[in-house]
Every structure is written in structure tokens, then in C-alpha cells.
Design an enzyme around this catalytic site. Structure first.
Site, PDB file in Angstrom:
ATOM      1  CB  CYS A   7      -1.042  -0.053   1.113  1.00  0.00           C
ATOM      2  SG  CYS A   7      -0.307   0.244   2.838  1.00  0.00           S
ATOM      3  NE  ARG A  13      -4.605   1.380   1.650  1.00  0.00           N
ATOM      4  CZ  ARG A  13      -4.240   2.142   0.202  1.00  0.00           C
ATOM      5  NH1 ARG A  13      -5.292   1.850  -0.719  1.00  0.00           N
ATOM      6  NH2 ARG A  13      -3.464   2.811   0.168  1.00  0.00           N
ATOM      7  CG  ASP A 123      -4.945   5.121   2.780  1.00  0.00           C
ATOM      8  OD1 ASP A 123      -5.292   4.621   4.072  1.00  0.00           O
ATOM      9  OD2 ASP A 123      -4.042   5.792   2.274  1.00  0.00           O
TER      10      ASP A 123
END
Length: 154
Positions: A7, A13, A123
Site C-alpha cells: 500500500c 492496508r 485507504d
């Protein structure tokens, strides 16, 4: 099989994806290595976001031993499969690829559950706890597909 989850900052994440995938490996008795990284160096050396650790713990997954690191071109040599969380991460990783073989390893993680749709894992950094729960569920579904695919090819 070596899998890398990527990420932006490697604190929300991708640490969740790493932890979930490791849990799936245990569940399915898979001999795989899983790591995570970020395309940016904002948080190198830091623990995952407390909200990621909290949601993972709620599902019995401990990610507190992870530390953020930056994705490097050498990761193409170390890993068999590289999963990007969103299109920006995908583009940043692809820009570091050296050849077609590198690019073949790269995939959007949600293409496992939504083939060809190039969906992004949102996100959750600037959102509330609900965002982290949503991300966990998306990644859990994707990692389940990945684990079953690996298990079926054993």
C-alpha cells in the site's frame, strides 16, 4: 510461494493484508512467506496504525510485530506475487519494474474477488474505525481467494 502486500505507507492496508494472509496460510496449512511494504517512505520502521492493529486483534490476528518498510525493485526478485492495494500503488510499483517478468508478478489485490475491475482497497487512514472494518472485510475475502487458489495447486 512468497507474497508481498503493498500500500502507500505500509501502516494500514498492507499490514492487515499480511496478517490476514498469514492467518489463511495457517488455516489451509500453506507453506508460504508473506510480507508487506509501502510505496512511500513516510512511516519506515513504524508499527502498523493502532486502528489496523485493533481491527486485526478483533479477528484474532496479531500484527504488532510488523514494521513499515519501503518497496524496492529488489522485491521483484524476492517475491512470486505482489498485490497492490490501489491503482496509485500499482503504478508506483510498475514504474520500478525492470522487465515483463517483474510486471507479471504484479496484480491489484481486489482483482482476486472482482476480476478485471481494477477495484481499489480504500485507504482508511483519514477515516474512522468503520473504514478499517470495511478494509478488513475486503482483504479477508481477497486473501481467502488467494489461499484457496494456492491450496488447490498444492
Amino acid at each position: 510461494m512468497k507474497i508481498l502486500m503493498v500500500c502507500l505507507g505500509n501502516i494500514c492496508r498492507s499490514p492487515l493484508a499480511e496478517g490476514i494472509m498469514k492467518a489463511k496460510a495457517k488455516k489451509y496449512n500453506l507453506d508460504i512467506e508473506v510480507d508487506s511494504a509501502g510505496t512511500a517512505a513516510y512511516h519506515v520502521g513504524e508499527l502498523p496504525d493502532p486502528r489496523s492493529m485493533e481491527i486485526a486483534a478483533r479477528y484474532g490476528i496479531d500484527i504488532s510485530d510488523q514494521r513499515a518498510r519501503k518497496f524496492r525493485a529488489e522485491d521483484f526478485d524476492r517475491f512470486d506475487k505482489i498485490y497492490a492495494m490501489d491503482g496509485y500503488n500499482f503504478s508506483d510499483i510498475a514504474a520500478l519494474s525492470r522487465n515483463g517478468k517483474d510486471l507479471e508478478k504484479l496484480q491489484m489485490i481486489l482483482d482476486t474477488t472482482h476480476p478485471g475491475q481494477n477495484k481499489s482497497v480504500p485507504d482508511p487512514y483519514y477515516g474512522g474505525k468503520d473504514g478499517f472494518n470495511h478494509v478488513f472485510k475486503l482483504l479477508d475475502d481477497a486473501c481467502e481467494v488467494i489461499a484457496k487458489n494456492i491450496s488447490n495447486h498444492k
